[in-house]
Design an enzyme around this catalytic site. Structure first.
Site, PDB file in Angstrom:
ATOM      1  CD  GLU A  72       4.213 -44.768-106.596  1.00 63.24           C
ATOM      2  OE1 GLU A  72       4.255 -44.522-107.798  1.00 63.24           O
ATOM      3  OE2 GLU A  72       4.699 -44.005-105.731  1.00 63.24           O
ATOM      4  CB  CYS A  73       7.364 -49.135-102.387  1.00 64.99           C
ATOM      5  SG  CYS A  73       8.802 -49.981-101.662  1.00 64.99           S
ATOM      6  N   GLY A  74       5.828 -48.998-100.039  1.00 60.87           N
ATOM      7  CA  GLY A  74       5.255 -48.972 -98.704  1.00 60.87           C
ATOM      8  C   GLY A  74       3.748 -48.904 -98.732  1.00 60.87           C
ATOM      9  CB  SER A 128       3.651 -52.309-108.341  1.00 65.01           C
ATOM     10  OG  SER A 128       4.951 -52.777-108.676  1.00 65.01           O
TER      11      SER A 128
END
Length: 469
Positions: free
Chosen positions: A348-350, A439
């Site tokens: 997720e993200c990072g 994502s």
């Protein structure tokens, strides 16, 4: 404030509660909420603090100030019943409940005002009054009277420069919107910030402790200044008794009786200064489903926890630790081996940026990353993306939020796109390679436990794609 539990009937628990909201971000809500939490904690009270919306950073600060876990409340992402049950559970142990709002009082849908109204929690308005006097009173009055489905208790005036400044505001306020505190501009109580918000509490733990203690005196002095200007309210007896109710039995069954779908599944979770954006509610749900959690550090460890069946690479601040992440080649090899063994990974993200070929940091230096997915991550200063979205996955829809100041380029065709809460344009792209799902979206696991379990079990229906490796 009389702080004790007082059941008003067998289906509710009454406890003092206060909601702190503001006309905009940056008004001092977190600083004041943290100071209040520490003030009453120092008196031996159990203070449970909640944060409105999908915020990872403020809850870390508030948890340290109160010495208690802090839960995020969002009516859209988590659902009304889930929020209600969290408040009811807190009321069973707390002497005081504080809820910090998000952004402006009416911003978002649902907003802070919606949350306060739904659970009948009275609102203290926090406003930075620097550069205005009577106008601050006008804004506060407008906020208090904008709707009739919530109760406002008065105004906490932050950055109030002098006694005369406080007096001007007090004189302009109507009787039903009293001045509760006049807080001086005090740099020593300011919380450290960076590009995505506050600095993580774990990074500045020792620095925060004197800030909290100074904040207590800051509140006492501010309340005294309000008294001197003619205010009659007492900031420290402000919280009103609020009745908190359990959810209906059928809804409670959905929340609490989660099948042991992940029984004996061992999940390795990245958690360190680079990866720390983790909802406690997500961890609790995984354990409720039977999962065994094993934490590791991509910054410092050289191998994965033993015998893990799945990995979770959450968001955080990888852009601040690019050199250490890039140079830890033993960890790269371990995660790549896990990926090529076709085991489930959620990024997720990072964590998604970590899975790309490279990440360009804030100094525009390019650092090689895991290379599990095609593409490059690039930081982009103050511009960014945020908002509530739904991940539309073959395993099911999972609600969450995006908040980042980076972009990706050169990526492969996404598996799908997230759906924005209130906009028809495509949201964040979702990528899948082998059993890696990645994502920018931060998922709220309780929104769909069944789909989350499928992700960590690798129970995919989509064709396997080849990654870079």
């Amino acid at each position: 404030m009389t702080m004790n539990m007082n059941p008003i009937n067998e289906r509710s628990i009454s406890v003092p509660a206060l909601f702190l909201a503001a006309p905009a971000s940056g008004q001092g809500k977190t600083t004041i909420t943290a100071a209040l939490a520490r003030y009453f904690t120092n008196q031996g009270k159990v203070v449970r603090v909640f944060k409105t919306g999908p915020d990872y950073l403020d809850p870390q600060i508030l948890a340290q100030a109160s010495g208690q876990p802090v839960v995020q409340l969002d009516l859209w992402m988590a659902g009304e019943a889930w929020c209600q049950q969290q408040l009811f559970a807190a009321a069973q142990v707390a002497d005081l409940i504080l809820v910090e709002g998000a952004m402006g009082m009416f911003d978002g849908d649902p907003s802070s005002a919606d949350l306060a109204a739904r659970f009948n929690i009275p609102i203290a308005m926090v406003m930075d009054v620097k550069g205005m006097a009577q106008t601050a009173a006008a804004i506060a009055t407008g906020l208090a009277r904008y709707r009739d489905d919530y109760q406002t208790l008065g105004l906490i005036a932050n950055n109030c420069s002098t006694a005369r400044h406080a007096e001007l505001i007090q004189q302009a306020l109507p009787d039903d919107v009293p001045l509760l505190a006049c807080l001086a501009n005090e740099p020593t109580v300011a919380l450290p910030e960076r590009h995505l918000g506050l600095v993580q509490a774990q990074e500045v733990y020792e620095q925060l402790e004197p800030i909290f203690e100074l904040g207590c005196q800051w509140l006492v002095d501010g309340a005294a200044r309000a008294k001197q200007s003619g205010a009659v309210a007492d900031l420290f007896s402000l919280a009103h008794q609020v009745a908190f109710y359990p959810v209906a039995d059928a809804e409670l069954a959905v929340i609490e009786q989660v099948p042991k779908t992940l029984d004996q599944v061992r999940i390795g979770i990245a958690r360190d200064a680079a990866f720390s954006f983790i909802y406690d509610a997500n961890l609790a749900l995984l354990e409720q489903m039977g999962a065994q959690l094993a934490f590791f550090s991509p910054l410092n460890d050289t191998c994965l926890p033993p015998e893990v069946d799945a990995l979770w690479l959450p968001g955080g601040y990888p852009e601040l630790h690019t050199q250490a992440l890039s140079s830890n080649q033993l960890m790269h090899q371990a995660i790549k081996g896990f990926y090529h063994a076709n085991k489930p990974i959620l990024a997720e993200c990072g964590g998604f940026l970590y899975c790309l070929e490279s990440l360009t940091d804030l100094d525009e230096q390019i650092w090689p990353m895991l290379g599990l997915l095609a593409g490059q991550g690039l930081m982009r200063g103050k511009r960014g993306c945020q908002g509530m979205q739904t991940a539309s996955l073959p395993e099911g829809d999972i609600r969450g939020h995006a908040h980042h100041r980076s972009r990706s380029q050169g990526t492969d065709t996404p598996l799908a796109y997230c759906q924005r809460q209130r906009h028809s344009a495509d949201g964040e792209a979702i990528y899948r390679s082998k059993k890696l799902t990645a994502s920018y979206l931060h998922l709220f696991f309780p929104a769909n436990p069944t789909a989350v379990a499928a992700l960590f079990l690798g129970a995919f229906n989509e064709p396997i794609k080849l990654g870079l490796g």
